[in-house]
Design a protein around this motif. Structure first.
Motif, short mmCIF file in Angstrom:
data_model
loop_
_atom_site.label_atom_id
_atom_site.label_comp_id
_atom_site.label_asym_id
_atom_site.label_seq_id
_atom_site.Cartn_x
_atom_site.Cartn_y
_atom_site.Cartn_z
N GLU A 121 0.99 -1.15 0.06
CA GLU A 121 0.03 -0.10 0.06
C GLU A 121 0.86 1.07 -0.15
O GLU A 121 1.91 1.12 0.33
N GLU A 122 0.23 2.43 -0.51
CA GLU A 122 0.94 3.55 -0.62
C GLU A 122 1.07 4.50 0.50
O GLU A 122 -0.08 4.78 1.32
N LEU A 124 1.80 8.53 1.00
CA LEU A 124 2.15 9.76 0.52
C LEU A 124 2.75 10.63 1.64
O LEU A 124 2.46 10.70 2.78
N GLU A 138 9.47 2.14 3.98
CA GLU A 138 9.97 0.91 3.21
C GLU A 138 9.91 -0.23 4.29
O GLU A 138 9.70 -1.33 3.85
N ALA A 142 5.49 -0.66 2.68
CA ALA A 142 4.81 0.25 2.13
C ALA A 142 5.74 0.91 0.94
O ALA A 142 6.72 0.65 0.70
N VAL A 143 4.75 1.42 0.24
CA VAL A 143 5.53 2.11 -1.16
C VAL A 143 5.50 3.64 -0.85
O VAL A 143 4.53 4.37 -0.47
N LYS A 145 5.68 7.35 -1.82
CA LYS A 145 5.12 8.18 -2.72
C LYS A 145 5.25 9.60 -2.50
O LYS A 145 4.49 10.23 -1.56
N ARG A 163 -2.09 12.48 -6.87
CA ARG A 163 -1.38 11.51 -6.08
C ARG A 163 -1.95 10.25 -5.50
O ARG A 163 -1.37 9.19 -5.41
N THR A 165 -4.55 7.37 -5.00
CA THR A 165 -4.74 6.22 -5.78
C THR A 165 -5.88 5.05 -4.93
O THR A 165 -5.66 5.47 -3.56
N ASN A 167 -4.82 2.45 -3.78
CA ASN A 167 -3.83 1.76 -2.97
C ASN A 167 -3.22 2.60 -1.89
O ASN A 167 -2.48 2.48 -1.15
N THR A 168 -3.44 3.97 -1.75
CA THR A 168 -3.13 4.93 -0.89
C THR A 168 -3.69 4.59 0.41
O THR A 168 -5.13 4.58 0.60
#
Length: 392
Positions: A121-122, A124, A138, A142-143, A145, A163, A165, A167-168
């Protein structure tokens, strides 16, 4: 060995790397001419009430009780004091049942990320950002972004919307901001809350607002702090007493969830579970017991404003481009060449140690930490003048 951890350990923190270089020159020169503006380490002493409270506890409380394990979520009196202080000061709407005492803001953020995010999942993060956010995000699987900000380093509604999505899962923000000193006022917080609520509804799950607030009390020019639980229910507050009480080495902080959070019970279980899994439990007993006695106090933070005002005036006089900070104790200065790292290395010729912005998510700037004594700040101006003249 875990190859990723070897990689993280090998590259080190850009802030610490620059600080270590400054220490090395200080040992070499032994002249006091090194201007180390790298580390956000408070330069003013803790309030006298902190020292007196510690003396009182050591002299009057049974040593077994004083140094025993607290509850793994934190000392009950400390948690109660945090909730009461936040409600009295910010009308935060929080209860002690949803306060988790932690090992400073770093552990608070790490725990919260592990509690909230599933693999892939993201998360931000507004740019520029504190460089350590990257390994923390990380490590939680998580990703990471980036979300660019405007010319004043403030969030932009259009860029934020773009930004987000499906997946956020989390928006991690820091105000007052490290490294820029930018401050997100009530209008900005309301904008962020509106966007997150709309996007949460669109994607059918809440997007959490994770607020990193170690500089909350370091505000200038009459600004008032908008406590996020009042504006957005799906929020988590991470705090450290490192800056307000000048206690960075003691590593005491907390995580708070608002009473208005519909998921508060399950989320608090996730936080306690993450704390247990990561080993961040039973924070320093002595300093937790100290908190109810000093929680409304701060160090003499006015010194930082004096340093800010002096640097802003003189750096602009010399010709540097900066955005005046509204809080914290950092200035983001435009480098005099495209490569900020080269500029920072060139500054070392004049005994100035600065942190290039590349690891903060933007290019072309350096960060100055002005949490230094006034004499050092004043003396550094001649070095900044020489550096500027070398580019003319």
């Amino acid at each position: 060995m875990n190859k990723k951890m070897v990689e993280v350990g090998s590259e080190g923190s850009p802030i610490r790397n620059a600080h270590n270089a400054a220490l090395a020159e200080e040992e070499q020169l032994d002249t006091g001419r090194v201007y180390d503006l790298t580390l956000g380490n408070p330069s003013i002493p803790c309030p006298v009430e902190v020292t007196e409270a510690l003396k009182k506890l050591i002299n009057e409380v049974d040593p077994i009780e004083l140094h025993s394990y607290t509850h793994w979520c934190g000392d009950l009196r400390a948690r109660h004091a945090v909730a009461q202080y936040l409600n009295d000061t910010y009308q935060a709407g929080v209860s002690m049942e949803y306060v988790y005492m932690s090992v400073g803001a770093a552990a608070s953020i790490t725990i919260s990320l592990h509690a909230l995010v599933e693999e892939g999942e993201e998360v931000l993060v507004f740019t520029p950002y504190f460089s350590e956010y990257v390994p923390w995000v990380e490590k939680a699987g998580a990703v990471f972004k980036e979300v660019p900000t405007n010319k004043d380093f403030l969030p932009d509604e259009k860029l934020l919307r773009e930004r987000i999505t499906k997946n956020t899962r989390v928006l991690l923000m820091n105000s007052p901001n490290n490294p820029t000193g930018a401050f997100y006022d009530e209008e900005v917080i309301k904008m962020i809350s509106k966007v997150l609520l709309e996007k949460s509804k669109e994607y059918g799950q809440p997007i959490y607002l994770l607020s990193d607030e170690p500089y909350r009390e370091l505000l200038y020019d009459g600004e008032e702090y908008p406590f996020i639980t009042r504006f957005y229910p799906y929020s988590v507050v991470c705090y450290s007493f490192s800056k307000s009480l000048s206690l960075p080495g003691e590593r005491v902080g907390y995580i708070v969830i608002g009473d208005n959070n519909p998921e508060k019970e399950e989320l608090f279980k996730a936080i306690t579970g993450a704390g247990r899994a990561l080993g961040f439990i039973c924070v320093n007993s002595l300093f937790q017991k100290m908190l109810p006695l000093v929680i409304s106090k701060t160090s003499d933070l006015s010194i930082y404003k004096k340093n800010r005002d002096f640097l802003v005036e003189n750096l602009r006089r010399i010709g540097y481009q900066i955005v005046e900070p509204k809080g914290a104790f950092y200035i983001f200065l435009k480098a005099l060449e495209e490569d900020a790292a080269k500029f920072a290395y060139r500054a070392r010729d004049y005994h100035l140690y600065l942190v290039p912005s590349d690891h903060f998510g933007v290019k072309g700037y350096v960060r100055l930490a002005y949490c230094l004594d006034e004499d050092t700040i004043h003396q550094s101006i001649s070095a900044f003048e020489e550096l500027y003249e070398s580019y003319q």
